[in-house]
Structure formats: structure tokens, C-alpha cells
Scaffold this active site. Structure first.
Site, short mmCIF file in Angstrom:
data_model
loop_
_atom_site.label_atom_id
_atom_site.label_comp_id
_atom_site.label_asym_id
_atom_site.label_seq_id
_atom_site.Cartn_x
_atom_site.Cartn_y
_atom_site.Cartn_z
N ASP A 1 -5.03 43.39 18.70
CA ASP A 1 -5.88 42.43 18.34
C ASP A 1 -7.31 42.78 18.59
O ASP A 1 -8.09 41.72 19.13
CB ASP A 1 -5.44 41.06 18.24
CG ASP A 1 -3.92 40.73 17.83
OD1 ASP A 1 -3.65 40.36 16.60
OD2 ASP A 1 -3.12 41.01 18.59
N ASP B 1 -3.11 44.74 14.44
CA ASP B 1 -4.71 44.33 13.92
C ASP B 1 -5.58 45.17 14.66
O ASP B 1 -6.29 44.66 15.56
CB ASP B 1 -4.70 42.88 14.37
CG ASP B 1 -3.84 42.05 13.30
OD1 ASP B 1 -3.33 42.57 12.40
OD2 ASP B 1 -3.91 40.69 13.35
N TYR C 1 -10.28 44.40 11.99
CA TYR C 1 -10.62 43.37 11.30
C TYR C 1 -11.79 43.47 10.44
O TYR C 1 -12.38 44.38 10.77
CB TYR C 1 -11.00 42.35 12.39
CG TYR C 1 -9.72 41.84 13.20
CD1 TYR C 1 -9.02 40.67 12.84
CD2 TYR C 1 -9.55 42.16 14.55
CE1 TYR C 1 -7.78 40.27 13.15
CE2 TYR C 1 -8.45 41.78 15.22
CZ TYR C 1 -7.56 40.94 14.61
OH TYR C 1 -6.56 40.31 15.48
N ASN D 1 -1.00 42.72 10.29
CA ASN D 1 -1.04 41.95 9.28
C ASN D 1 -2.57 42.30 8.44
O ASN D 1 -2.53 42.49 7.47
CB ASN D 1 -0.82 40.55 9.02
CG ASN D 1 -1.51 39.85 10.03
OD1 ASN D 1 -1.24 40.00 11.40
ND2 ASN D 1 -2.29 38.76 9.71
N HIS E 1 4.05 44.26 15.97
CA HIS E 1 2.79 43.23 15.99
C HIS E 1 3.04 41.91 15.97
O HIS E 1 2.32 41.08 16.72
CB HIS E 1 2.07 43.69 14.49
CG HIS E 1 0.82 42.36 14.67
ND1 HIS E 1 -0.10 42.59 15.35
CD2 HIS E 1 0.62 41.69 13.90
CE1 HIS E 1 -1.16 41.78 15.14
NE2 HIS E 1 -0.65 41.11 14.10
N HIS F 1 0.58 31.35 16.33
CA HIS F 1 1.64 31.77 15.11
C HIS F 1 3.12 31.24 15.48
O HIS F 1 4.07 31.05 14.60
CB HIS F 1 1.71 33.25 14.89
CG HIS F 1 0.49 33.79 14.25
ND1 HIS F 1 -0.67 34.32 15.08
CD2 HIS F 1 -0.23 33.41 13.12
CE1 HIS F 1 -1.50 34.50 14.04
NE2 HIS F 1 -1.41 34.15 13.02
N HIS G 1 -0.43 39.70 17.52
CA HIS G 1 -0.52 38.63 16.55
C HIS G 1 -1.03 37.11 17.05
O HIS G 1 -2.07 36.78 16.66
CB HIS G 1 0.99 38.53 16.08
CG HIS G 1 0.85 37.74 14.63
ND1 HIS G 1 -0.15 38.12 13.69
CD2 HIS G 1 1.65 36.78 14.17
CE1 HIS G 1 0.14 37.17 12.74
NE2 HIS G 1 1.01 36.56 12.81
#
EC number: 3.1.3.2
Length: 335
Positions: free
Chosen positions: A52, A85, A88, A123, A217, A226, A252
Site C-alpha cells: 500500500d 495497491d 494510488y 484493489n 493483497h 477492513h 490492504h
């Protein structure tokens, strides 16, 4: 020189690559692609894990990268893993997107980080052009970059299984809100997932490695924002348990975390602190399972030998936050 003459053939090659991937993805169950990662002469391996992260250096991404370079040098790492990720907020639009240089090549510049980077998609990556991240053109631009949907890295004493987890999550299909996901190569979804689960199960069963690590992920177990990914808990976790996987590593949730399952020997490690973190965003969890939680930026290292598997978490200043290690006979250190 007319640069357009160079770009057009490259774009044509990229288009052919997309077509080949699209056609092959619609076919059958097949053996997962494999990479061979040689260990050190003494048989050991060390690597870093970050997730991320791709924000053009902002949200302390550059600070985390700096510390990764220092720790990577100290540990003499062999490679790195990204838990997804990677870019971004919406992936990249093409292999020529400046995001790749601005968030990857020009950020992770330390000499110790000039090693293979094994990546999975998150995602946010699926909100861009997925084939751009999978394209061999990125490898030409930066030889460190290795990204497939799902694959295996064989490193003698350890096998690492990378799993494409985003297509498992129902809400991305049923309630995408204003996001547009690139599902090329994933549809029909049920066939894709069934084939993937079979491929992962077969690969795990065939593995003769001392240690088995699975990377995806999305979380399976997490006290972060999450939380539990129900679809993975239902569909993927039984396969991991049946094949005695040692670690499941994910991103994530933008935190660092270690959960030790009381129902199996699997350790669940979250390394999603590569840039923007979610301070104070933690849910209750069984204290018998929760070994460590940090709601800030950072990364983790993994060391493997014939006798030991060792994990260390670091914050964005390179300070050690948590250590854990095990041998096949059981845990012998938790600091």
C-alpha cells in the site's frame, strides 16, 4: 530522432501482450507460473515486505523507503515483496504512466533495494489498466519489477505463493460505487476463481519446501479497518490450512499486524504501512491471537533458514516494533 517511431512498436507489442493474456486467462486450470530465486550460499534467504505504498513519495512513502534501504543493507536482502495497491488511487493507465517512475523507480533508490520486487495486485491497481502493471514493458523500464496475477517463487527452502485476491471480493462487483474495475481476464468470474483455487491447492500440495508462505493483497484475519475478508476466509483459508501453510502475508489494511491463529499453525501478517496509515483505526480482537498491532507506517522483514523462520516489523524510522520466530517443532521466540 523521431521518438514516435520507437513508441509505436512498443505500444503494438503491449497490445499483443494484452491479447495473449486475455485469451490464455479464459482457458483452463494450469500450473502457476514459477520463478526461481536462489538462496545465499549458506542456504538462507532474507527479504523485505511492504504494501500500500504508491503515492509519489507522499504520506511518508519516501521516509519508509529510506529506512527500507538501511535495513535491506543490514540484512543483505535477496529480494522484496509488495502486497499490492502499488499505485494510488487508480493504478496506472499504461506502461508509460509517470506514476511508475514517480512512485517506484525514483523512490526505492537505495542500492540494497536494487533486487527483484515480486508484486501482487491490489484493489486500487484493478481500478487502472491491469495489463499495464502486468506488462513486460515495465520490466524493460525497471528490471526489478515482477508482477503477475498469481505465481510461485521457488527458493529451495521456502516456496512463496502469490494469489490474486481482488476478484474474490463480492463488493467490487456488486457495489463498485463510482469506481471502474478492469476485469479483463477475470470474467467469467466463477471459472476464474475456481481455476485459481485449484491451481493454488495443487501447487501447495506439490511443494517440497521446508516453509510455505502465501502472499495476497487482502486480509484473511485482521483487526484493522477492513477486518476479515469473508470470501477469502471461506474459499482460500481451508486450502491454506489443509496444506499447512506457515505464513499468510497481506496488505490492504494500512497498518502492521501479527495474528496467530488458535485454530491452525498459520501466522497472519499484515504489512500495509508503505505510505498512508490509518491512525487509531483498530477493532477488537481475541487477545489470545493478537500478537502485535501498529497503526502507523512501516514494513517487515523475513529471514528463512533450514531451521528457522523469523519475522521482524519496523516502523517508518527503522525501529524494531515486534519480533517473532519459529521452527517446525513450534514457536521458540516472541518478543
Amino acid at each position: 530522432m523521431d521518438s514516435s517511431r520507437d513508441v509505436k512498436p512498443i505500444k503494438f507489442i503491449f497490445s499483443i501482450f494484452c491479447l495473449i493474456i486475455l485469451l490464455s486467462a479464459c482457458n483452463s486450470t494450469a500450473e502457476l507460473p514459477r520463478f526461481v530465486q536462489p538462496p545465499k550460499p549458506d542456504g538462507t534467504l532474507s527479504f523485505l515486505v511492504v504494501g500500500d505504498w504508491g503515492r509519489r513519495g507522499s504520506y511518508n512513502q519516501s521516509q519508509v523507503a529510506l529506512q527500507m534501504g538501511k535495513i535491506g543493507k543490514d540484512l543483505d536482502i535477496d529480494f522484496l515483496i509488495s502486497t499490492g495497491d502499488n499505485f494510488y488511487d487508480d493504478g496506472i493507465i499504461s506502461p508509460f504512466d509517470s506514476q511508475f517512475q514517480d512512485s517506484f523507480t525514483n523512490i526505492y533508490t537505495a542500492s540494497s533495494l536494487q533486487k527483484p520486487w515480486y508484486n501482487v495486485l491490489g484493489n486500487h491497481d484493478y481500478r487502472g489498466n491491469v495489463y499495464a502493471q502486468l506488462s513486460p514493458i515495465l520490466r524493460d523500464l525497471d528490471c526489478r519489477w515482477i508482477c503477475l496475477r498469481s505465481y510461485v517463487v521457488n527458493a529451495e527452502i521456502v516456496d512463496i505463493f502469490f494469489v490474486d485476491t481482488t476478484p474474490f471480493v463480492d463488493k467490487y462487483f456488486d457495489e463498485p460505487k463510482d469506481h471502474v474495475y478492469d476485469w479483463r481476464g477475470v470474467l467469467p468470474r466463477n471459472k476464474y476463481l475456481n481455476n485459481l483455487l485449484t491451481d493454488v491447492d495443487v501447487a501447495l500440495q506439490e511443494s517440497m519446501a521446508k516453509w510455505k508462505i502465501v502472499v495476497g493483497h487482502h486480509t484473511i484475519k485482521s483487526a484493522g479497518h477492513h477486518g476479515i475478508t469473508i470470501e477469502l476466509e471461506k474459499q482460500l483459508l481451508p486450502i491454506l490450512e489443509a496444506n499447512e501453510v506457515d505464513l499468510y502475508i497481506n496488505g490492504h489494511d494500512h497498518c502492521l499486524e501479527h495474528i496467530s491463529s488458535i485454530n491452525s499453525g498459520i501466522q497472519f501478517m499484515t504489512s500495509g504501512g508503505g505510505s498512508k496509515a490509518w491512525k487509531g483505526d483498530m477493532n477488537d480482537w481475541n487477545p489470545q491471537e493478537m500478537r502485535f498491532y501498529y497503526d502507523g507506517q512501516g514494513f517487515m522483514s523475513v529471514y528463512t533458514s533450514e531451521a528457522e523462520l523469523r519475522v521482524v516489523f519496523y516502523d517508518g524510522f527503522g525501529r524494531i516494533l515486534h519480533r517473532w520466530s519459529t521452527c517446525k517443532k513450534g514457536v521458540y521466540s516472541d518478543i
